[in-house]
Design an enzyme around this catalytic site. Sequence first.
Site, PDB file in Angstrom:
ATOM      1  N   HIS A 200       1.759   4.401  -2.821  1.00 37.57           N
ATOM      2  CA  HIS A 200       1.798   5.844  -2.562  1.00 37.57           C
ATOM      3  C   HIS A 200       3.125   6.448  -3.028  1.00 37.57           C
ATOM      4  O   HIS A 200       3.148   7.530  -3.632  1.00 37.57           O
ATOM      5  CB  HIS A 200       1.629   6.119  -1.069  1.00 37.57           C
TER       6      HIS A 200
ATOM      7  N   HIS B 215       0.837  -1.206   0.000  1.00 30.42           N
ATOM      8  CA  HIS B 215       0.000   0.000   0.000  1.00 30.42           C
ATOM      9  C   HIS B 215       0.873   1.258   0.000  1.00 30.42           C
ATOM     10  O   HIS B 215       0.676   2.177  -0.817  1.00 30.42           O
ATOM     11  CB  HIS B 215      -0.895  -0.031   1.247  1.00 30.42           C
ATOM     12  N   GLU B 216       1.849   1.303   0.892  1.00 30.94           N
ATOM     13  CA  GLU B 216       2.697   2.485   0.996  1.00 30.94           C
ATOM     14  C   GLU B 216       3.636   2.620  -0.201  1.00 30.94           C
ATOM     15  O   GLU B 216       3.975   3.731  -0.614  1.00 30.94           O
ATOM     16  CB  GLU B 216       3.496   2.457   2.305  1.00 30.94           C
TER      17      GLU B 216
END
Length: 222
Positions: A126, A122-123
């Site tokens: 980003h 997820h990060e």
Amino acid sequence: MAEGDSTPSGQFEWWRKSLAYRTGMGMSDEEKAAFEEEYRVRQSKNRTCATCEQDRSWMLQYSPLVRFMIDQLKRVGDGEVPEIKCLDCNDLKGGGFHPQEGILLCANWLKDKWQLEDVLTHELVHAYDYKVFAVDLNNLKHHACTEIRASMLSGECRVLNEIRKTGLANFSTKFQSCVRRRAVLSVTANPKCKDAAEAEAVVGHVWNSCFNDTRPFERVYR
């Protein structure tokens, strides 16, 4: 002394307390109890951070998702991969990304290495979006879009996970509902966002374009 104080004076104070505890000299029963609790917290923190670091290293070596995202980050922009740190967090979250500070994995909120894989991927999404699309988190549409993509691409909303949480009802919409829910929660927490209603409106506005953008993956496995 602050918990986990690593300054010379803090380390000396911890050594002094340890010596007094072992010898039984110069320490009241209340101070002994406080020391035992502080020792327990320190040991627990060391274990959670050590486990997080071990799981992080395992994922960087063996996880197809994590390895793919790392490779994609090396191919865009300056080719740099953000530092990935394991720390204890006060907030109820699994991790975070900051353009200058890198990726944070919250050791005390990660239950196992598979949750760590979801959070780390997820990060990394980003980080990819920040490089490729110049994401500005002061722009709620930008924030909503990267949150939609991160939840969609990381695997955290895979259907089997949602079935375990909520059962078989509404099976066909579970994946999208999870992605939308997570995006709204994240945007709601943005200081630039007035309330949940505004977050829902912003997520709805960018939904179609961002949910259908699977870059750098060819497709999404749900």
